[in-house]
Design a protein around this motif. Sequence first.
Motif, short mmCIF file in Angstrom:
data_model
loop_
_atom_site.label_atom_id
_atom_site.label_comp_id
_atom_site.label_asym_id
_atom_site.label_seq_id
_atom_site.Cartn_x
_atom_site.Cartn_y
_atom_site.Cartn_z
N ALA A 1 0.84 -1.21 0.00
CA ALA A 1 0.00 0.00 0.00
C ALA A 1 0.87 1.25 0.00
N ALA B 1 -3.62 1.53 -3.84
CA ALA B 1 -3.13 1.33 -2.49
C ALA B 1 -4.26 1.02 -1.51
N HIS C 1 -4.98 -2.64 -0.26
CA HIS C 1 -3.89 -3.15 0.57
C HIS C 1 -3.91 -2.51 1.95
N PHE C 2 -4.28 -1.21 2.03
CA PHE C 2 -4.43 -0.59 3.34
C PHE C 2 -5.56 -1.26 4.13
N TYR D 1 -3.77 5.47 5.47
CA TYR D 1 -4.97 5.07 4.73
C TYR D 1 -5.85 6.29 4.47
#
Length: 391
Positions: A309, A321, A324-325, A342
């Motif tokens: 991320a 990203a 993945h966060f 995030y």
Amino acid sequence: MSLINQVLQNVEARQGVAAVDGWAGQVKPVLSYQGDATAAWGHKLLGGLLLLALIGGLLLNWPSLVARFHPASVDHLAVTPTPSAAVASAAVEARPVVTDTPAWAPPQLTKALFSAWQKPATAAMPAAVAPTGTSKPVLPKVASQPQVEGEFTIATANPVVSAIEPPMSAGNATKPARMQDEEAGSQGVVNKQMRPEQEVNVQIQRAVDQEQKGRLNEALMILRQAMTTAPQSEDARQLLAAYLFEARQEPEAVAVLQAGIKQFPGQIGLSRSLAKWQLAHAQPDAVLQTLKPVANQLQQDAESQWMLAMAYQQSGQHAAALPHFERAILLRPGHAQWIVAYAISLQAAGQPAQALQQLQQAYNLPLSDRLSEFVGQRIRQLGGTAVVRSE
């Protein structure tokens, strides 16, 4: 009276002389007779001794006399060894002796002539009669001689081979330690040979000990040797790379990790270690290149998901990203820094409401003063109110 006395004295004197003469006459014959008897007995004793000597001489020389006057009878006589010869060749097999021509033999002395305890001599076997099949030959006893180490001795009667081994102390003094360990197993001590992975573990422990003593170069040397003998060891490669990074030898460390990833792609730990160093040195594209091939195997690894991320975020790919966060925060909830990162990607991806929500959630978590100030500013930029965190 005097005449009578004189006569009486004369008579008595004559009687005394006669008595003396009569005693002497009696003594002399007796003495002469005793001398004759002694001489006679002496002659008899001497004659008896001579007779015994003659008989003994005949007995002793009887074989020679028989051989001299009757040569043909020698073929039927067995030669009896003398006591000295019998002692010297007691174990030698007795066999009949046959001579074609008569020969003089020395006097044969046997114990039967002089000792009562000697067993009676057995009758001589004729030369033509062979020994029975049940009798076993008696082997001659040979005096034992010193044997040299490693010499083999073979007994002729019983084929048993016996070897004289060198002493253990002398042998172990020149043998390597590994050979001594292998031989100890046959003596009851179990020394199993280490497998390659066990040897690598020993080298890793030695390297750790050297590094803890401040001998980093020695530790690196041990680990490089381990990589030569066991390149498949992931632990040894990871430790070597870590020590190389610590020694500021980054190019070699990266090369070690990349070689392991290429040769053993299933060792995803090598990819994680390389991606962590690349992310710390602001190389997002290298992180993506390292982690993408093993992304599916890292679905349950929160740190790897966060590195992916961050690599997408640093390369400007905020939308890529976000998943993945979310995955990383789900696997490790309550991590304030990950929530703030995030929120930044949410705001950059055009989702300010969700970003404000994540920022307010992070603001209520334990933060450092610097991070708390940054989160408060972001909340005010998004039109929110920074709520004072409860102590």
